[in-house]
Design a protein around this motif. Structure first.
Motif, PDB file in Angstrom:
ATOM      1  N   ASP A 245      -9.847  12.712  -5.497  1.00  0.00           N
ATOM      2  CA  ASP A 245      -9.584  11.114  -5.479  1.00  0.00           C
ATOM      3  C   ASP A 245      -8.566  11.381  -4.445  1.00  0.00           C
ATOM      4  O   ASP A 245      -7.511  11.538  -4.793  1.00  0.00           O
ATOM      5  CB  ASP A 245      -9.560  10.644  -6.847  1.00  0.00           C
TER       6      ASP A 245
ATOM      7  N   SER B 178      -7.597   6.607  -0.726  1.00  0.00           N
ATOM      8  CA  SER B 178      -7.377   5.521  -1.771  1.00  0.00           C
ATOM      9  C   SER B 178      -6.728   4.384  -1.301  1.00  0.00           C
ATOM     10  O   SER B 178      -5.898   3.929  -2.271  1.00  0.00           O
ATOM     11  CB  SER B 178      -7.201   6.094  -3.319  1.00  0.00           C
ATOM     12  N   PRO B 179      -6.472   3.935  -0.211  1.00  0.00           N
ATOM     13  CA  PRO B 179      -5.514   3.027   0.180  1.00  0.00           C
ATOM     14  C   PRO B 179      -5.900   1.608  -0.468  1.00  0.00           C
ATOM     15  O   PRO B 179      -7.172   1.498  -0.710  1.00  0.00           O
ATOM     16  CB  PRO B 179      -5.570   2.731   1.815  1.00  0.00           C
ATOM     17  N   ASN B 180      -5.314   0.542  -0.573  1.00  0.00           N
ATOM     18  CA  ASN B 180      -5.653  -0.779  -1.018  1.00  0.00           C
ATOM     19  C   ASN B 180      -5.930  -1.221   0.589  1.00  0.00           C
ATOM     20  O   ASN B 180      -5.311  -1.317   1.534  1.00  0.00           O
ATOM     21  CB  ASN B 180      -4.270  -1.439  -1.377  1.00  0.00           C
TER      22      ASN B 180
ATOM     23  N   HIS C 195     -11.157   6.006  -3.542  1.00  0.00           N
ATOM     24  CA  HIS C 195     -11.200   5.172  -4.506  1.00  0.00           C
ATOM     25  C   HIS C 195     -10.357   4.124  -3.999  1.00  0.00           C
ATOM     26  O   HIS C 195      -9.293   3.514  -4.353  1.00  0.00           O
ATOM     27  CB  HIS C 195     -10.380   5.628  -5.764  1.00  0.00           C
TER      28      HIS C 195
ATOM     29  N   GLY D 110      -8.806   0.730  -2.933  1.00  0.00           N
ATOM     30  CA  GLY D 110      -8.191  -0.723  -3.657  1.00  0.00           C
ATOM     31  C   GLY D 110      -8.764  -1.723  -3.017  1.00  0.00           C
ATOM     32  O   GLY D 110      -8.123  -2.448  -2.343  1.00  0.00           O
TER      33      GLY D 110
ATOM     34  N   GLU E 222     -12.563   0.060  -6.091  1.00  0.00           N
ATOM     35  CA  GLU E 222     -12.237  -0.463  -7.510  1.00  0.00           C
ATOM     36  C   GLU E 222     -13.290  -1.386  -7.791  1.00  0.00           C
ATOM     37  O   GLU E 222     -13.654  -1.676  -9.014  1.00  0.00           O
ATOM     38  CB  GLU E 222     -10.829  -1.087  -7.705  1.00  0.00           C
TER      39      GLU E 222
ATOM     40  N   TYR F  96      -5.507  -2.236 -13.292  1.00  0.00           N
ATOM     41  CA  TYR F  96      -5.782  -0.754 -12.815  1.00  0.00           C
ATOM     42  C   TYR F  96      -6.198   0.379 -13.726  1.00  0.00           C
ATOM     43  O   TYR F  96      -7.063   0.903 -13.410  1.00  0.00           O
ATOM     44  CB  TYR F  96      -4.470  -0.360 -12.035  1.00  0.00           C
TER      45      TYR F  96
ATOM     46  N   ASP G 182      -9.577   2.676 -13.816  1.00  0.00           N
ATOM     47  CA  ASP G 182      -9.444   4.383 -13.799  1.00  0.00           C
ATOM     48  C   ASP G 182      -9.950   4.761 -15.101  1.00  0.00           C
ATOM     49  O   ASP G 182     -10.852   5.834 -14.977  1.00  0.00           O
ATOM     50  CB  ASP G 182      -8.106   4.725 -13.698  1.00  0.00           C
TER      51      ASP G 182
ATOM     52  N   TYR H 211      -6.368  14.129  -8.656  1.00  0.00           N
ATOM     53  CA  TYR H 211      -5.869  12.668  -8.004  1.00  0.00           C
ATOM     54  C   TYR H 211      -4.874  12.844  -7.236  1.00  0.00           C
ATOM     55  O   TYR H 211      -3.695  13.184  -7.463  1.00  0.00           O
ATOM     56  CB  TYR H 211      -5.317  11.957  -9.293  1.00  0.00           C
TER      57      TYR H 211
ATOM     58  N   VAL I 289      -2.092  11.518  -5.521  1.00  0.00           N
ATOM     59  CA  VAL I 289      -1.466   9.993  -5.355  1.00  0.00           C
ATOM     60  C   VAL I 289       0.029  10.373  -5.728  1.00  0.00           C
ATOM     61  O   VAL I 289       0.425  11.271  -6.359  1.00  0.00           O
ATOM     62  CB  VAL I 289      -2.027   9.183  -6.533  1.00  0.00           C
TER      63      VAL I 289
ATOM     64  N   GLN J   1       3.269   7.266  -9.590  1.00  0.00           N
ATOM     65  CA  GLN J   1       2.392   6.936 -10.480  1.00  0.00           C
ATOM     66  C   GLN J   1       2.083   7.933 -11.650  1.00  0.00           C
ATOM     67  O   GLN J   1       1.035   8.007 -12.438  1.00  0.00           O
ATOM     68  CB  GLN J   1       0.945   6.730  -9.829  1.00  0.00           C
TER      69      GLN J   1
ATOM     70  N   HIS K 112       1.427   6.581 -15.005  1.00  0.00           N
ATOM     71  CA  HIS K 112      -0.042   6.053 -15.291  1.00  0.00           C
ATOM     72  C   HIS K 112      -0.886   7.161 -15.486  1.00  0.00           C
ATOM     73  O   HIS K 112      -1.900   6.814 -16.160  1.00  0.00           O
ATOM     74  CB  HIS K 112      -0.339   4.957 -13.884  1.00  0.00           C
ATOM     75  N   PHE K 113      -0.658   8.124 -14.700  1.00  0.00           N
ATOM     76  CA  PHE K 113      -1.869   9.140 -14.955  1.00  0.00           C
ATOM     77  C   PHE K 113      -1.642   9.917 -16.003  1.00  0.00           C
ATOM     78  O   PHE K 113      -2.570  10.370 -16.836  1.00  0.00           O
ATOM     79  CB  PHE K 113      -1.840  10.053 -13.740  1.00  0.00           C
TER      80      PHE K 113
END
Ligand code: ARG
Length: 663
Positions: free
Chosen positions: A120, A123-125, A160, A162, A338, A387, A391, A409, A411, A415, A418-419
């Motif tokens: 993954d 994965s930009p927004n 992935h 955003g 997403e 978010y 995931d 991932y 990233v 983050q 989060h992960f």
């Protein structure tokens, strides 16, 4: 062949007769630090000596007596202190070189134990233009993908995107209130980008406006404290005085930081206040922040108007990204954003609830995890998913669809929390045999040591970055070409093509050559240096090899070559030739090392050192290639050039960097 691994395997056999678990000792077998003592060194006798109540030297001797490496190495040498030094046999290395020269994969056989990976990355927004911050994930992920695939693993790359978050709320709000219809019809993405920036700026304006008074009063309080300390210091002496002075220093640092922060806030506010149009807009849209969230919520709830706008915007946003990827030479197997997971989210939360893995706390649905202070929220009290919920749904989908052994991932390190929570929740959910890995990375900094931004404080757009790198590369290419002894060799069209390859390669390489977990300073000058650890240097070495073959009118692949005659001298008469051959034979080891902790900088370091070996070989007057003393030597040196050039080319390709034959 991964030589180091092979040596460790042989040591494991020999050690097996002496200890129950040779595993940990095998890490003590390493490439030698100093080539004068050999190619590899084993230090495993020392820890054993204590255990066996023998001298390290005796342990080493008995190990060597059991070791079966005669086909690979000269007899290992045991030092006084019990180090075991190993030197590869020259005839083995010669045979390896011949094999590599005849093999398009430069003698790297695919792994015997392939694994299935999902990676993954990028994965930009979408809906905001891609900027410098997106380089790292994109480039590191792509390099890892190439390397794992080359080693024979199965890869699914998944971007992935955003494509479902607040940024759509922003452009929907912008579209409804600030649209310049003509600009939109002319170039949609540019207008959407403008809307995004405008809405973001106005929302931030109100937020900062609210924050400023507190920041200012905090600063005033600290200033008062500071004055207090200054007065107290005067009344004290000795250690007391020192302590208070230290407190004052600490406070000074905080004050400086707070001042800078206030300065930044004021500058952002002024950017709106000093612009009559924006100032008026800010006044007309005081609650823009909340309105944006409402537009986002309406989109998620299925509001027909917002869904229609989203469906209208998305294809153009994706097309814009596709252009950036095309220029970077990057493609994905899947781009499941997403939004793709939206319809699964309710079910995911329901499953966590029904299995007793989540419960309601203050209205929100939370997964409580061992070892974490705060729970992972999967549904907010207003019903919105997060978010993290997406995931979780993504893990479920990927496991069911691709059955990976590992999911990486790639990233930003911000983050990590989060992960860490996500992986803990996934294990709780039953995904406990898949390797879930956050391949994190640090920030790209400007020369001032702060996150890299334009002078106006905006993120630097990816497109402008690439343009600038290519423009500078063009100047470098022209200088090099103009300086050639027999005059310029490249047409302007060729120069431009080379500049594109060199410029884009430079950006990628500069990023990859840093330990991914540290921050690094972005510098156009450094990345285009021709004699440093840069891609231009390696591309130049590659082209130089190409030139040798062109000059000699020699076709590649090289023919198998003649058997070594009995009276031929040693296969590598000079130190430089042998060192180059040895470096080449360690390519496989390097690639395997990269995959242990997914660190592409181990490959850049290797390539840089390899190019150094090549250069020392090639510039040694005793190593003439085309004019070598004997036919046999000429053949051998051409093989060295051939494998060196192809290893550098392959290595760069694995980093996602192209080469040119002429530079
Ligand atoms: N779009 C996110 C961002 O820009 C990164 C997504 C990373 N991948 C993931 N599965 N969460 O911050």
């Amino acid at each position: 062949m991964n030589i180091l691994r092979e040596l460790r395997r042989r040591f494991a056999e020999a050690l097996g007769a002496i200890v129950d678990d040779p595993g940990p000792l095998l890490d003590l077998i390493r490439p030698a630090q100093d080539a004068r003592f050999g190619d590899y060194q084993a230090n495993c006798a020392m820890p054993l000596a204590k255990r066996l109540h023998q001298s390290a030297r005796d342990v080493a001797e008995s190990l060597v007596a059991r070791l079966r490496v005669g086909d690979l190495c000269d007899r290992p040498e045991v030092t006084e202190r019990g180090f075991i030094n190993m030197r590869l046999r020259d005839d083995w290395l010669d045979g390896w070189l011949r094999g590599a020269s005849a093999d398009p994969r430069v003698a790297i056989e695919p792994t015997a134990s392939p694994r299935a990976f999902v990676i993954d990355y990028s994965s930009p927004n979408v809906a905001k233009p891609m900027h410098v911050g997106h380089i790292r994930s994109t480039v590191i992920g792509d390099a890892i993908r190439h390397i794992l695939a080359f080693l024979g693993h199965t890869i699914v790359s998944d971007n992935h995107l955003g494509d479902w978050g607040t940024q759509f709320g922003m452009i929907i709000y912008g579209y409804k209130h600030f649209l310049d219809r003509r600009a939109y019809e002319k170039h949609r993405v540019d207008e959407l980008g403008r809307l995004y920036k405008l809405v973001n700026q106005l929302a931030e304006y109100h937020e900062l406006k609210e924050r400023l008074p507190k920041a200012e009063s905090d600063l005033a309080r600290m200033d008062a404290q500071r004055a207090d300390l200054a007065a107290r210091v005067e009344t004290l002496a000795g250690p007391e005085r020192k302590k208070v002075a230290k407190d004052a220093d600490r406070l000074d640092a905080k004050i400086k930081e707070a001042r800078e922060e206030i300065g930044r806030i004021r500058a952002r506010l002024a950017a709106v206040d000093d612009d009559p149009v924006k100032r008026a807009l800010a006044r007309e849209h005081p609650a823009i922040g909340e309105r944006v969230l409402e537009e986002t919520a309406r989109l998620h709830e299925g509001d027909a108007g917002n869904r229609r706008l989203w469906a209208e915007f998305l294809p153009d946003c994706r097309l814009e990204l596709a252009k950036a990827y095309q220029r970077l030479g990057i493609r994905f197997d899947y781009e499941l954003g997403e939004s793709f997971y939206h319809d699964f989210l309710g079910k995911v939360v329901a499953e966590f609830e029904s299995r007793g893995l989540a419960r309601t706390s203050e209205g929100a649905t939370c997964v409580f995890l061992d070892g974490f202070e705060t729970p992972m929220i999967v549904r907010k009290s207003d019903g919105a998913f997060l978010y993290a919920t997406t995931d979780l749904a993504t893990i479920q989908y990927r496991m069911a669809t691709w059955h990976p052994d590992a999911v990486l991932y790639v990233v930003d390190s911000r983050q990590s929390e989060h992960f860490a929570k996500l992986f803990a929740a996934a294990r709780l959910w039953g995904y406990d045999s898949v390797e879930l890995r956050h391949v994190s990375f640090g920030t790209v900094l400007g020369e001032d040591g702060k996150p890299y931004k334009t002078r106006e404080g905006d993120a630097v757009s990816l497109a402008s970055l690439l343009d600038e790198a290519v423009a500078r590369a063009y100047r470098v290419v022209c200088t090099v070409d103009d300086a050639k002894p027999s005059g310029r060799e490249l047409s302007d069209e060729q120069r431009r093509r080379v500049a594109e390859v060199v410029g884009i390669g430079a950006i990628k390489y500069r990023d990859l050559s840093h330990n991914r977990t540290s921050d690094y300073v972005f510098s156009f000058d450094k990345m285009l240096e021709l004699d440093g650890n840069t891609s231009a240097y390696l591309q130049y070495a590659f082209a130089r090899v190409h030139a040798i073959f062109a000059r000699g009118g020699i076709e590649r692949p090289l023919p198998a070559g003649t058997e070594r005659s009995a009276d031929a001298g040693p296969p590598f008469p000079t130190v430089e030739e042998r060192a180059l051959a040895m470096a080449l034979a360690r390519f496989h080891e390097t690639l395997d090392d990269v995959t242990i902790d997914y660190r592409p900088n181990m490959l850049t370091t290797y390539l840089y050192e390899l190019a150094g070996h090549f250069s020392r070989f090639y510039t040694n007057p005793q190593c003439k290639v085309l004019k070598a003393e004997t036919a046999e030597l000429r053949e051998q040196r051409l093989r060295l050039c051939d494998v060196a050039g192809r290893t550098i080319g392959q290595g760069l390709r694995l980093l996602g960097i192209q080469t040119v034959d002429q530079m």
